[in-house]
Write a protein that holds these residues in place. Structure first.
Motif, short mmCIF file in Angstrom:
data_model
loop_
_atom_site.label_atom_id
_atom_site.label_comp_id
_atom_site.label_asym_id
_atom_site.label_seq_id
_atom_site.Cartn_x
_atom_site.Cartn_y
_atom_site.Cartn_z
N ASN A 63 0.84 -1.21 0.00
CA ASN A 63 0.00 0.00 0.00
C ASN A 63 0.87 1.24 0.00
OD1 ASN A 63 -2.55 -1.14 0.01
ND2 ASN A 63 -2.53 -1.43 2.24
N TYR A 64 0.49 2.17 -0.87
CA TYR A 64 1.23 3.42 -0.93
C TYR A 64 0.33 4.56 -0.48
CZ TYR A 64 5.37 1.50 -3.04
OH TYR A 64 6.53 0.79 -3.26
N TYR A 65 0.85 5.37 0.40
CA TYR A 65 0.03 6.43 1.03
C TYR A 65 0.48 7.80 0.58
CZ TYR A 65 -1.60 2.81 4.22
OH TYR A 65 -2.16 1.68 4.76
N THR A 66 -0.51 8.66 0.36
CA THR A 66 -0.23 10.07 0.04
C THR A 66 -1.07 10.96 0.97
OG1 THR A 66 -0.48 9.29 -2.23
CG2 THR A 66 0.14 11.61 -1.91
N ALA A 67 -0.45 12.02 1.37
CA ALA A 67 -1.20 12.95 2.21
C ALA A 67 -2.22 13.70 1.39
CB ALA A 67 -0.24 13.95 2.86
N ILE A 68 -3.47 13.74 1.91
CA ILE A 68 -4.50 14.50 1.22
C ILE A 68 -4.57 15.92 1.76
CG2 ILE A 68 -6.95 14.70 0.73
CD1 ILE A 68 -7.25 11.78 0.97
N ILE A 69 -4.52 16.00 3.10
CA ILE A 69 -4.65 17.35 3.67
C ILE A 69 -3.41 18.14 3.35
CG2 ILE A 69 -5.61 18.47 5.69
CD1 ILE A 69 -5.21 16.05 7.28
N ASP A 70 -3.69 19.35 3.05
CA ASP A 70 -2.62 20.29 2.80
C ASP A 70 -2.00 20.71 4.14
OD1 ASP A 70 -1.34 22.16 0.79
OD2 ASP A 70 -2.04 23.54 2.36
N LYS A 71 -0.67 20.76 4.11
CA LYS A 71 0.01 21.08 5.38
C LYS A 71 -0.38 22.46 5.88
CE LYS A 71 4.53 21.13 7.49
NZ LYS A 71 5.97 21.18 7.32
N GLU A 72 -0.39 23.41 4.99
CA GLU A 72 -0.69 24.78 5.39
C GLU A 72 -2.11 24.88 5.92
OE1 GLU A 72 2.92 25.49 5.05
OE2 GLU A 72 1.56 27.06 5.75
N VAL A 73 -3.01 24.17 5.21
CA VAL A 73 -4.40 24.21 5.65
C VAL A 73 -4.52 23.62 7.05
CG1 VAL A 73 -6.69 23.25 5.24
CG2 VAL A 73 -5.36 24.16 3.34
N TYR A 74 -3.82 22.53 7.27
CA TYR A 74 -3.87 21.88 8.58
C TYR A 74 -3.38 22.82 9.67
CZ TYR A 74 -2.85 18.74 12.39
OH TYR A 74 -2.80 18.15 13.61
N LYS A 75 -2.23 23.44 9.36
CA LYS A 75 -1.67 24.35 10.36
C LYS A 75 -2.63 25.48 10.68
CE LYS A 75 2.61 25.77 9.61
NZ LYS A 75 4.05 25.79 9.27
N LYS A 76 -3.26 25.98 9.62
CA LYS A 76 -4.18 27.07 9.83
C LYS A 76 -5.34 26.63 10.70
CE LYS A 76 -4.34 31.28 7.72
NZ LYS A 76 -3.07 31.50 7.10
N GLU A 77 -5.84 25.44 10.44
CA GLU A 77 -6.95 24.92 11.24
C GLU A 77 -6.56 24.81 12.70
OE1 GLU A 77 -9.98 25.14 9.05
OE2 GLU A 77 -10.21 23.98 10.90
N GLN A 78 -5.36 24.32 12.91
CA GLN A 78 -4.90 24.19 14.29
C GLN A 78 -4.85 25.54 14.98
OE1 GLN A 78 -5.54 20.92 14.20
NE2 GLN A 78 -4.15 20.92 15.92
N THR A 79 -4.31 26.51 14.25
CA THR A 79 -4.23 27.85 14.83
C THR A 79 -5.62 28.38 15.14
OG1 THR A 79 -2.32 28.18 13.42
CG2 THR A 79 -3.17 30.11 14.55
N ARG A 80 -6.51 28.14 14.20
CA ARG A 80 -7.87 28.63 14.40
C ARG A 80 -8.49 28.01 15.65
NH1 ARG A 80 -10.63 28.30 9.03
NH2 ARG A 80 -9.28 30.06 8.59
N THR A 81 -8.27 26.71 15.82
CA THR A 81 -8.81 26.04 17.00
C THR A 81 -8.16 26.60 18.27
OG1 THR A 81 -8.83 24.05 15.64
CG2 THR A 81 -9.32 23.80 17.98
N LEU A 82 -6.84 26.79 18.18
CA LEU A 82 -6.14 27.33 19.33
C LEU A 82 -6.71 28.68 19.73
CD1 LEU A 82 -3.65 27.44 21.31
CD2 LEU A 82 -2.49 28.70 19.49
N ILE A 83 -6.83 29.54 18.73
CA ILE A 83 -7.32 30.89 19.00
C ILE A 83 -8.72 30.83 19.57
CG2 ILE A 83 -8.13 32.97 17.82
CD1 ILE A 83 -5.63 32.96 16.20
N SER A 84 -9.55 29.98 19.00
CA SER A 84 -10.91 29.86 19.48
C SER A 84 -10.94 29.38 20.93
CB SER A 84 -11.68 28.90 18.58
OG SER A 84 -12.96 28.69 19.10
N ASP A 85 -10.12 28.37 21.22
CA ASP A 85 -10.10 27.84 22.58
C ASP A 85 -9.60 28.88 23.57
OD1 ASP A 85 -9.13 24.46 21.65
OD2 ASP A 85 -11.07 25.47 21.71
#
Lengths: 118, 587
Positions: A63-85
């Motif tokens: 099985n070969y795996y590829t990342a679907i989520i974009d790294k930048e998008v992920y980071k942004k989401e994390q930041t958004r969650t952080l800020i919200s929390d």
């Protein structure tokens, strides 16, 4: 995409995938993260696939795996969650907002519109 | 340290009480007061959370020599039942401790107070640091994920930025405020409303108000009422801001304003990443805000109503604060008196109080002294003029001067007891007290003859019980010319009049004639425990004297060796008998 809940271990796998520009097999990923057992890496990749974070493609036997989520998008989401929390935690006492809407739904908005004829 | 606890407790209770009252009355006050009044009335509440108000008033009496001032607490009647209840609790606690075997009686009230203080301090520091830390992280993260934005509608000091991290506009920063807008298209009109709203917050310094409330919330973190306070201030802040923004708007403008708010709300709801499970208190709040906007400008008559409301609230809170303060003082005094073991020191006042009376002629001298051990009883200390505490140090002459601390140390060494607190008072107060009650019945051991200082006439008091008036008492206390010395007389006198002396109003009178003391608070607060002490035991202690010249022959029998407080006077069987006699009378 639904909200990510990627654990820190899974995040390390994602980092490896992000660094590479092609699909990787379990073995290849395991080579970069040899601190874990092969089985562990395989399980993590499977979980990531279930979460929709990676796509899998069978090439030959492996099985070969590829990342679907974009790294930048992920980071942004994390930041958004952080800020919200942080805001919900204590910052809302220390800043002024135009309005707060936690716990409100679209129906609530509609109710208000009706009530005030807006 | 207990003072800090007392301060926190008083402010927490009275502030909390007022907060809850106003919170409950909110539906009413919202109707009477304009939203701005409603917002600023919380400042009074915050004041009560910070300042422990305690009012006393004075009653002045005058006699031929001087004016006396008696201090009366504002809410004494309300606090007495609480003091009694506190007293019962302390008794129960003491009984529990005494039920333990002696080795285990380690735990004392001062340890409890220390622990409580420690817990409070840790809570305060933790919560405050976490809040500030979160604030800093938030600010930084937000700034990094935002872009500068241009507009002509804001004064230069305020920065405007756009970010996709927020669902609704936000203004943050005390000194350099930044307004953050969500990353969506906003029409000119909507933007003007948003910025008008934030500008009102800026001009009123609402952020400062909120920081103040937050700080109070940290100090009183253990008090649930403080969270009610913060929420109320928050809501009333927004409502009053809308009111100010929309006050002079036309009907259509108000519609647009409300629509702007709703559109923002809708966007915020749609993109929400918040897992906050808050029930839609926010829906209610928005409805309240819109209602206020619709209502529009309030008429001027609400100013009068607002004033009345503020006065009622303020006086109610002052009264409440006083009750709380007095209750705590009373309970504390009871607890301090009642709880002692093994003659160790507890609280800041300990057990042994030295009361020194003095007359001002020709210069201030320590004339007589009473040592009160609040648990065990009272010892009257008779001071011969020549008595030396140590080389070149005399209690009588040196106590009133700068050497006081050293004198007290020497006295402690001489007597073998620890003096915790002292108070020096003008002995003329005794005269007033004695005359108030139509003379003091005093048992006189031997016939006393002396010269009345006012008239020059010789006065005689036979053996037995005599009624003494103020002048007589002062003369007899301070004259040297008695055949057997002042010692027994002083003892008899004080035994006779101590219960009356320690009545609250008389203590207050002594208290207002204090020349110097290191007792904090009012002497009258100790009235109850002093009265209890004088019913336990009263005895005489003779100040050891180094002189080789006794002032009277019978004096040599008394001096020469150190006597302990409440010790046995083996060499004077008469004295022993005397003591027993007097305590019988007292009880």
């Amino acid at each position: 995409m639904k909200k990510n809940s990627i654990s820190s271990a899974e995040l390390e796998i994602m980092q490896v995938l992000w660094r590479s520009d092609k699909a990787m097999s379990v073995q290849e990923v395991h080579k970069s993260l040899s601190k874990w057992a092969y089985k562990t890496v395989a399980t993590l990749l499977m979980r990531l696939h279930e979460k929709g974070a990676v796509s899998v493609e069978k090439i030959g036997k492996a099985n070969y795996y590829t990342a679907i989520i974009d790294k930048e998008v992920y980071k942004k989401e994390q930041t958004r969650t952080l800020i919200s929390d942080l805001y919900d935690g204590s910052v809302k006492e220390l800043a002024v907002s135009l309005l707060k809407s936690d716990g409100m739904t679209q129906e609530d908005i509609e109710d208000i519109r009706k009530m005030f004829e807006l | 340290m207990t003072e800090i606890l007392k301060y926190i407790a008083v402010t927490s209770l009275s502030g909390g009480l007022l907060t809850v009252i106003l919170f409950v009355l909110r539906p009413v006050t919202r109707r009477i007061l304009s939203p701005i009044w409603q917002y600023y009335i919380w400042l009074i509440v915050i004041f009560i959370w910070i300042v422990p108000i305690s009012l006393k008033y004075y009653v002045y009496t005058h006699d031929s020599l001087a004016d006396y001032r008696t201090e009366i607490s504002f809410t004494e009647s309300a606090s007495r039942p609480v003091a009694e209840m506190g007293s019962r609790i302390v008794d129960k606690y003491k009984a529990d401790i005494n039920a333990l075997p002696e080795e285990e009686r380690d735990f004392d009230i001062i340890n409890i107070f220390s622990i409580i203080t420690l817990v409070w301090v840790s809570g305060f520091i933790c919560i405050l640091s976490v809040k500030i830390f979160r604030y800093i992280v938030f600010k930084r993260a937000l700034y990094k994920n935002s872009l500068n934005c241009r507009t002509d509608m804001l004064p230069k000091q305020i920065v405007l930025r756009k970010t996709n991290m927020l669902g609704a506009p936000l203004m943050i920063g005390i000194f350099k405020p930044i307004i953050y807008l969500p990353d969506i298209d906003i029409s000119e009109e909507s933007l003007s409303y948003i910025l008008k709203h934030e500008l009102v917050h800026y001009k009123r310094r609402d952020i400062l108000y909120k920081w103040l409330a937050m700080f109070i919330g940290c100090i009183h973190w253990f008090d649930p009422a403080v969270y009610v306070l913060i929420k109320c201030i928050d809501e009333d802040c927004e409502i009053s801001c809308d009111y100010t923004v929309s006050r002079d708007m036309t009907c259509e403008e108000r519609q647009s304003y409300m629509n702007t708010l709703l559109d923002i709300a809708e966007y915020s709801v749609k993109r929400s990443v918040s897992l906050s499970t808050q029930m839609s208190g926010n829906k209610k709040l928005i409805m309240r805000r819109f209602t206020a906007i619709r209502k529009g400008k309030r008429k001027l008559s609400s100013f009068g109503a607002g004033l009345i409301a503020a006065v009622i609230v303020l006086s109610g809170s002052v009264y409440g604060a006083n009750i709380v303060n007095d209750c705590i003082t009373a309970v504390k005094a009871e607890a301090e008196y009642k709880y002692t073991t093994n003659n160790e020191l507890y609280f800041s006042y300990g057990n042994n109080i030295l009361l020194i009376g003095t007359l001002d002629k020709p210069r201030p001298l320590a004339e007589f002294a009473i040592i009160i051990n609040c648990k065990n009883g009272i010892s009257v200390l008779s001071i011969p003029a020549e008595a030396e505490l140590q080389e070149n140090m005399s209690l009588r002459y040196d106590f009133m001067g700068e050497k006081r601390e050293k004198v007290i140390d020497a006295l402690e060494n001489k007597l073998g007891i620890h003096i915790d607190k002292y108070a020096v008072f003008n002995a003329n107060a005794l005269k007033t007290i004695a005359d108030k009650t139509d003379g003091v019945d005093t048992y006189i051991e031997h016939k006393i003859v002396f010269e009345d200082t006012n008239t020059g006439i010789e006065k005689e008091f036979p053996k037995g019980i005599n009624k003494l008036y103020g002048d007589d008492i002062i003369d007899m206390l301070f004259t040297k010319d008695t055949e057997y010395g002042n010692a027994e007389f002083v003892l008899n006198l004080f035994s006779g009049c101590l219960p009356m002396l320690f009545e609250r109003e008389n203590m207050a009178m002594i208290g207002s004639n204090i020349i110097s003391t290191d007792i904090e608070g009012s002497l009258a607060d100790y009235s109850h425990m002093l009265k209890q002490a004088c019913y336990k035991r009263v005895c005489l202690m003779l100040m050891p004297c180094n002189t080789t010249e006794p002032s009277g022959e019978s004096m040599t029998e008394y001096y020469g060796y150190k006597q302990r407080l409440f010790g046995l006077y083996d060499r004077q069987p008469n004295m022993k008998k005397l003591r027993l006699q007097l305590t019988d009378i007292a009880e």
